[in-house]
Design a protein around this motif. Structure first.
Motif: not given
Length: 249
Positions: A97-113
């Motif tokens: 989920k983002i806002d119009g200016s890309f100043s905020s970004a939150v992933a509903g789910r993520a995989q990391g390695a």
């Protein structure tokens, strides 16, 4: 018929323009997102960001990106006060989920390695110890091989060896198989399954401290919890997952 051909040509041209504009927009968004991740995660270098899905502009209108892949460098692991390079850190983020200016970004789910080479694992090991590949059967159990000159390992733990004892230990090498695991806080632990009997009594616990040690990987988004480790010929690979992972904002 001619009018139909003209309309078809116009549609193709407009479609090409839309694709070009869409790709320019996604490149700009990737750059802005990379800068935000770098600042919010306090990284030493700018990560590579790849925004998946087409068309991109319709995702922006909906304020949610299907998938964003991030590759990080400049990430470290720490052990005993020493910083060690992590070969590779990647994150695959979904429903961002983002806002119009890309100043905020939150992933509903993520995989990391994250991956650490044996050379870098050895740099983080206690003085005198070298970490290496333990072979396919041991690796399948999540084990690595830890070796080192016995005298060096003991002296690395602050043991003062009299000349006679040092001469007795000369040429003796310790070799042990250590199981790699992750504790509840996500720190990496190396623990030897067994250690050889020492020719000099009283040093067993010091040797154990020289072989067993912990690693903490920094730089991974805090809401991605590492929960799996695998060993290969190249090194150790750690992976995990998380929800509501905040990348920026």
């Amino acid at each position: 018929m001619r009018a139909l051909r003209i309309l078809l040509i116009i549609a193709i041209v407009l479609g090409g323009i839309f694709v070009a504009v869409d790709r320019v927009a996604v490149n700009i968004a990737e750059s802005k997102t990379a800068d935000k991740i770098k600042s919010s995660q306090r990284l030493a270098s700018t990560p590579d960001v790849d925004i998946k899905g087409f068309p991109f502009l319709t995702q922006v209108v909906g304020k949610e990106l299907d998938e964003v892949d991030v590759s990080l460098s400049g990430v470290t692991a720490t052990a005993g006060g020493h910083s060690v390079n992590v070969t590779e850190v990647t994150a695959e983020l979904h429903a961002v989920k983002i806002d119009g200016s890309f100043s905020s970004a939150v992933a509903g789910r993520a995989q990391g390695a994250a991956r650490i080479s044996y050379a870098d694992l050895s740099k983080a090991a206690p003085k005198g110890a070298t970490v290496g590949y333990a072979g396919p059967e041991r690796a399948a159990k999540g084990q690595v091989k830890v070796t080192g000159p016995l005298a060096d390992l003991l002296e690395g733990q602050g043991v003062v060896l009299p000349a006679a004892i040092k001469a007795l230990l000369q040429g003796r090498t310790v070799s042990a198989y250590s199981t790699v695991s992750l504790n509840g806080s996500g720190a990496v632990q190396l623990r030897a399954e067994s250690l050889p009997a020492l020719p000099v009594p009283g040093f067993d616990q010091r040797l154990r401290k020289a072989v067993d040690y912990d690693l903490k990987i920094d730089g991974m988004p805090s809401s991605i919890k590492l929960n799996k480790v695998t060993a290969s010929e190249e090194g150790l690979r750690f992976s995990g997952e998380g929800t509501e992972v905040r990348l920026a904002g």
